[in-house]
Design an enzyme around this catalytic site. Structure first.
Site, PDB file in Angstrom:
ATOM      1  N   SER A 233     -13.942 -56.299 -28.283  1.00  0.00           N
ATOM      2  CA  SER A 233     -12.853 -55.370 -27.960  1.00  0.00           C
ATOM      3  C   SER A 233     -13.331 -54.450 -26.849  1.00  0.00           C
ATOM      4  O   SER A 233     -14.457 -53.953 -26.873  1.00  0.00           O
ATOM      5  CB  SER A 233     -12.396 -54.612 -29.201  1.00  0.00           C
ATOM      6  OG  SER A 233     -13.429 -53.794 -29.685  1.00  0.00           O
ATOM      7  N   GLY A 235     -11.456 -51.705 -25.340  1.00  0.00           N
ATOM      8  CA  GLY A 235     -10.587 -50.550 -25.123  1.00  0.00           C
ATOM      9  C   GLY A 235      -9.370 -50.943 -24.301  1.00  0.00           C
ATOM     10  O   GLY A 235      -8.719 -51.961 -24.576  1.00  0.00           O
ATOM     11  N   GLY A 238      -8.523 -54.608 -23.181  1.00  0.00           N
ATOM     12  CA  GLY A 238      -8.092 -55.665 -24.101  1.00  0.00           C
ATOM     13  C   GLY A 238      -9.230 -56.347 -24.838  1.00  0.00           C
ATOM     14  O   GLY A 238     -10.143 -55.692 -25.331  1.00  0.00           O
ATOM     15  N   GLY A 264     -10.208 -50.758 -33.256  1.00  0.00           N
ATOM     16  CA  GLY A 264     -10.989 -51.972 -33.500  1.00  0.00           C
ATOM     17  C   GLY A 264     -10.690 -52.544 -34.886  1.00  0.00           C
ATOM     18  O   GLY A 264     -10.643 -53.771 -35.073  1.00  0.00           O
ATOM     19  N   ASP A 265     -10.465 -51.657 -35.859  1.00  0.00           N
ATOM     20  CA  ASP A 265     -10.149 -52.123 -37.216  1.00  0.00           C
ATOM     21  C   ASP A 265      -8.781 -52.819 -37.231  1.00  0.00           C
ATOM     22  O   ASP A 265      -8.588 -53.810 -37.946  1.00  0.00           O
ATOM     23  CB  ASP A 265     -10.143 -50.937 -38.188  1.00  0.00           C
ATOM     24  CG  ASP A 265     -11.458 -50.171 -38.152  1.00  0.00           C
ATOM     25  OD1 ASP A 265     -12.494 -50.793 -37.854  1.00  0.00           O
ATOM     26  OD2 ASP A 265     -11.444 -48.959 -38.409  1.00  0.00           O
TER      27      ASP A 265
END
Ligand SMILES: Nc1ncnc2c1ncn2[C@@H]1O[C@H](COP(=O)(O)OP(=O)(O)O)[C@@H](O)[C@H]1O
Ligand SMILES: O=P(O)(O)OC[C@H]1O[C@](O)(COP(=O)(O)O)[C@@H](O)[C@@H]1O
Length: 325
Positions: A233, A235, A238, A264-265
């Site tokens: 990931s 930010g 993408g 991120g989760d």
């Protein structure tokens, strides 16, 4: 009175494991200036910790999930009460001490400053009991999400052991962690690893200052360690997804950022839900990126509404870059 649900025998297609939960305290301020007084514009408190956030998003999407882990003290009880009030099944083992508070400050430009306190220590007995209970509750062919740092007292290969045991039982794993736990965990070959850029950089021990360097590091995780898919990931940039035979770039639109905590989760929840619904990998990646982007548009770690996730899908592109083989 409604009978309370007996979850002691029920199994789930997804079980999340959070060894280091937290009460997330989120503040919004105009600017962050060290050494000055900040007037807080908005504040909120959410049950936090990576696996807990994954469970909240999965539940919001209608995917059956059990949030498991360790939780101590009145804050641990508060976290479980909040999850249960939202209808989320949980199975946390009590541990000694008081659950931490993590402070998350977002400024007017959407920049996040985080203060994550040290988590409660756990003993070998607690970790062994938790592992047993977790495997008792996951469907064969289901998924265990191993999320967050390891607590003080846990051996750095605890996730690696969980991944190996899961494979023996026909259970899939996704790993979202950092530092030594990540390095050891990937050697056990989880199905999916979800590092962010910083975690990938720390693992590779190189400055990832170009697209080529990022791709090389992610591919090394697949080829050197044998992970099936690495989902990096990035930010606002993408996702970069690398698997044995392909590399994908998933680009997301520019959106107003309320709080990037838990983005991120939300991506991890997106990957798990796509697998649960047996979607194609392309649709799953697009969906996971949409969830991450919708998550940053919410205050704290509020679960994004379905219509917002769906409205982002058309502006997310998935580009297959190359065949490695
Ligand atoms: N500023 C942003 N604008 C749009 N989407 C974002 C932004 N920040 C994060 N996202 C989305 O959330 C996902 C996860 O974000 P990231 O910050 O990389 O995760 P983590 O919380 O693990 O550090 C990204 O892949 C992207 O889809
Ligand atoms: O276990 P760690 O690494 O301390 O992280 C815990 C923090 O991570 C979070 O789950 C957010 O994670 P992401 O922003 O990486 O999705 C917070 O809720 C929690 O405070």
């Amino acid at each position: 009175m409604m009978p309370t649900e007996d979850i002691s025998r029920k199994t789930f297609p997804v079980v999340t494991v959070t060894l280091t939960p937290a009460v997330d305290l989120s503040f919004r301020v105009d600017t962050m200036t060290p050494g000055t007084l900040h007037r807080v514009k908005d504040s909120r408190q959410d049950p936090g910790g990576k696996g807990i956030n994954v469970a909240k998003v999965l539940h919001g999407l209608g995917v059956p999930v059990l949030a498991s882990g360790l939780a101590g003290g009145s804050r641990g009880a508060w976290i479980q009460a909040q999850l249960k009030a939202q209808g989320i099944s949980c199975d946390f083992l009590p541990c000694d001490g008081e659950t931490r508070i993590n402070v998350k400050i977002t400024d007017a430009e959407g920049r996040l400053t985080e203060f994550n306190a040290e988590a409660l220590a756990s003993s070998a007995e607690e970790l062994a009991r938790l592992a047993e209970r977790c495997f008792d509750r996951v469907d064969t062919g289901g998924w265990v999400a191993l999320c967050g740092q390891l607590p003080p007292g846990a051996p750095s290969d605890w996730y690696a052991e969980m991944i190996q045991e899961a494979r023996r039982r026909g259970i899939h794993t996704v790993l979202d962690t950092s530092q030594a736990a990540l390095a050891a965990g990937i050697q056990a070959r989880p199905d999916i690893v979800k590092p962010n850029l910083m975690e990938l950089q720390n693992w590779s021990d190189r400055l990832l200052d170009s697209e080529a360097a990022i791709q090389r590091a992610a591919r090394a995780m697949v080829e050197d360690a044998g992970v099936l898919s690495v989902v990096v990931s990035r930010g606002p940039d993408g996702l970069l997804v690398v698997s044995r035979d392909a590399t994908y770039q998933v680009r997301v639109p520019t959106v107003p950022v309320q709080s990037s905590v838990g983005a991120g989760d939300a991506v991890v929840a997106g990957l798990l839900s796509g697998h649960y619904w047996r979607w194609s990998w392309t649709d799953t990646m697009r969906w996971a990126a949409a969830l991450g982007t919708a998550a940053v548009m919410q205050a704290g770690t509020r679960v994004p509404p379905l219509n917002q996730i769906q409205s982002l899908l058309s502006s997310i592109t998935v580009h297959r870059e190359e065949d490695a083989g």
